[in-house]
Design a protein around this motif. Structure first.
Motif, PDB file in Angstrom:
ATOM      1  N   LEU A   1       0.866  -1.180   0.000  1.00  0.00           N
ATOM      2  CA  LEU A   1       0.000   0.000   0.000  1.00  0.00           C
ATOM      3  C   LEU A   1       0.899   1.224   0.000  1.00  0.00           C
ATOM      4  O   LEU A   1       1.782   1.347   0.854  1.00  0.00           O
ATOM      5  CB  LEU A   1      -0.898   0.006   1.238  1.00  0.00           C
ATOM      6  N   GLU A   2       0.702   2.104  -0.979  1.00  0.00           N
ATOM      7  CA  GLU A   2       1.603   3.255  -1.103  1.00  0.00           C
ATOM      8  C   GLU A   2       0.847   4.495  -1.549  1.00  0.00           C
ATOM      9  O   GLU A   2      -0.035   4.422  -2.415  1.00  0.00           O
ATOM     10  CB  GLU A   2       2.727   2.947  -2.091  1.00  0.00           C
ATOM     11  N   ALA A   3       1.177   5.637  -0.940  1.00  0.00           N
ATOM     12  CA  ALA A   3       0.571   6.919  -1.309  1.00  0.00           C
ATOM     13  C   ALA A   3       1.660   7.975  -1.426  1.00  0.00           C
ATOM     14  O   ALA A   3       2.614   7.982  -0.630  1.00  0.00           O
ATOM     15  CB  ALA A   3      -0.452   7.344  -0.269  1.00  0.00           C
ATOM     16  N   LYS A   4       1.536   8.870  -2.414  1.00  0.00           N
ATOM     17  CA  LYS A   4       2.523   9.925  -2.638  1.00  0.00           C
ATOM     18  C   LYS A   4       1.845  11.207  -3.104  1.00  0.00           C
ATOM     19  O   LYS A   4       0.755  11.168  -3.702  1.00  0.00           O
ATOM     20  CB  LYS A   4       3.560   9.499  -3.693  1.00  0.00           C
ATOM     21  N   GLN A   5       2.524  12.309  -2.861  1.00  0.00           N
ATOM     22  CA  GLN A   5       2.078  13.617  -3.344  1.00  0.00           C
ATOM     23  C   GLN A   5       3.310  14.457  -3.637  1.00  0.00           C
ATOM     24  O   GLN A   5       4.310  14.371  -2.925  1.00  0.00           O
ATOM     25  CB  GLN A   5       1.201  14.314  -2.299  1.00  0.00           C
ATOM     26  N   ALA A   6       3.242  15.278  -4.681  1.00  0.00           N
ATOM     27  CA  ALA A   6       4.401  16.100  -5.048  1.00  0.00           C
ATOM     28  C   ALA A   6       3.998  17.267  -5.927  1.00  0.00           C
ATOM     29  O   ALA A   6       2.918  17.269  -6.535  1.00  0.00           O
ATOM     30  CB  ALA A   6       5.451  15.253  -5.772  1.00  0.00           C
ATOM     31  N   THR A   7       4.886  18.241  -6.009  1.00  0.00           N
ATOM     32  CA  THR A   7       4.747  19.329  -6.981  1.00  0.00           C
ATOM     33  C   THR A   7       4.912  18.762  -8.384  1.00  0.00           C
ATOM     34  O   THR A   7       5.914  18.097  -8.675  1.00  0.00           O
ATOM     35  CB  THR A   7       5.825  20.399  -6.756  1.00  0.00           C
ATOM     36  N   ASN A   8       3.964  19.020  -9.258  1.00  0.00           N
ATOM     37  CA  ASN A   8       4.081  18.554 -10.644  1.00  0.00           C
ATOM     38  C   ASN A   8       4.738  19.659 -11.470  1.00  0.00           C
ATOM     39  O   ASN A   8       4.085  20.366 -12.249  1.00  0.00           O
ATOM     40  CB  ASN A   8       2.717  18.177 -11.207  1.00  0.00           C
ATOM     41  N   HIS A   9       6.051  19.800 -11.286  1.00  0.00           N
ATOM     42  CA  HIS A   9       6.750  20.887 -11.978  1.00  0.00           C
ATOM     43  C   HIS A   9       6.870  20.634 -13.479  1.00  0.00           C
ATOM     44  O   HIS A   9       7.006  21.576 -14.253  1.00  0.00           O
ATOM     45  CB  HIS A   9       8.146  21.109 -11.366  1.00  0.00           C
TER      46      HIS A   9
END
Length: 365
Positions: free
Chosen positions: A245-253
């Motif tokens: 189980l994996e979750a991620k968030q980031a700036t979509n530069h």
């Protein structure tokens, strides 16, 4: 007892001293697919064609990898990995995947320099040939474009320590962040990332991973965060269940800089990517003549490449059935589907609902 221990250590040391370097190891992977698009006017790459064109079935050579690992001293190794199948595309920024030197001081610290996969999630910790589904998650692919995962150029420190009863693995990486096989970084900014993995329950191989990263792209600040859980439950000597189980968030530069400067906002963090996936994999050890095991997996993934502005999330379900004919995925056949659903379908783009049938064969050697 002390004398026996000393003799044992002395014999081991003499054995290590007698090793003649370099010690070379060659490995490889062959992987091919047959794809059938099951949605009208959508090709095998997921692109919609309103003019009814496009290829709806295809034989595809995905990987023909060759890896050379050279142990040049007790503590130093050099690794080269190339995917010869990438010659079918423009090979300028392809083909060469791993190219690094790793120096291991001790189990607590090893330093890697060159082109490698920085740790920023579960998927970076194993190769494509033992993946539990059809391919990398959509999340992994997108974060690779952003410079956090996949093959990057830079340096990394990794190791394992004990926090009381809890084993802790760590990785700290510094990379250019603009992908593999680049002559130069495309700006002066770099990307810094850290991964911590806590071993919570040895019996169930339960691990908690925490990921964080900051960086700068064309003088704009960016970030990425993530968390993951993995576990392996052995019901008996034959049945086991592996879960991720994996979750991620980031700036979509990448999206930010692809937009017209007059149309985008001033803050790159208005364009954020967010994703989560769950992958259970049930395995049964057959061990009968040529058939070693079979596996059944079904990955569910939710991914939105810009959830604050112009959101259009993608949901992907990938059920797979696999037969393993040699141990450790030495030879296997997989059959499955990739089912994509978008909140909004956009004609003549890849943001279009799609059903894809796959047969995949592989051999690792």
């Amino acid at each position: 007892m002390y004398g026996q221990t000393a003799d044992s250590l002395q014999g081991k040391q003499e054995q290590e001293d007698n090793v003649k370097y370099p010690v070379l190891q060659i490995k490889g992977l062959f992987q091919a697919r047959y794809l059938v698009g099951m949605t009208k006017d959508v090709d095998v790459n997921g692109l919609h064609h309103s003019d009814h064109s496009g290829t709806s079935n295809n034989f595809m050579l995905k990987y023909m990898r060759v890896q050379l690992r050279a142990q040049i001293s007790k503590r130093t190794e050099v690794v080269v990995l190339a995917n010869l199948a990438d010659f079918k595309n423009d090979p300028k920024s392809r083909v060469l995947e791993n190219a690094y030197l790793k120096y291991t001081f001790n189990p607590k610290l090893a330093v890697t320099v060159g082109q490698f996969r920085p740790w920023f999630g579960i998927e970076e910790t194993y190769p494509i040939d033992i993946i539990k589904s059809l391919d990398w998650s959509n999340q992994y692919t997108e974060f690779g474009k952003l410079g956090w995962t996949s093959f990057q150029i830079g340096m990394s420190a990794t190791g394992q320590i004990q926090l009381g009863e809890i084993p802790l693995q760590y990785a700290v990486s510094l990379v250019n962040g603009n992908g593999k096989n680049q002559i130069n970084d495309n700006d002066n900014g770099k990307q810094y990332s850290t991964r911590l993995v806590f071993g919570l329950a040895k019996k169930y191989a339960l691990n908690l991973g925490l990921n964080g990263g900051i960086g700068e792209v064309f003088s704009k600040k960016i970030y990425a965060v993530g968390a993951d859980l993995s576990s392996l439950v052995n019901f008996d000597s034959k049945w086991s269940l592996d879960m991720q189980l994996e979750a991620k968030q980031a700036t979509n530069h990448v999206l930010y800089y692809s937009l017209d400067p007059e149309l985008r906002t001033a803050n790159p963090d208005d364009y954020l990517i967010r994703g989560i996936y769950f992958l259970p994999n049930l395995r049964y050890e057959v061990n009968h003549r040529n058939l070693s095991a079979f596996e059944l997996s079904c990955r569910y993934e939710y991914l939105d490449t810009s959830f604050r502005i112009n959101s259009n999330p993608r949901q992907t379900i990938t059920p797979m059935f696999g037969l393993e004919f040699l141990k450790n995925y030495g030879a296997r056949i997989q059959l499955g589907m990739q089912i994509d659903r978008y909140k909004r379908q956009i004609e003549n783009t890849s943001q279009y609902n799609n059903n894809l049938f796959i047969v995949q064969v592989q051999s690792r050697f």
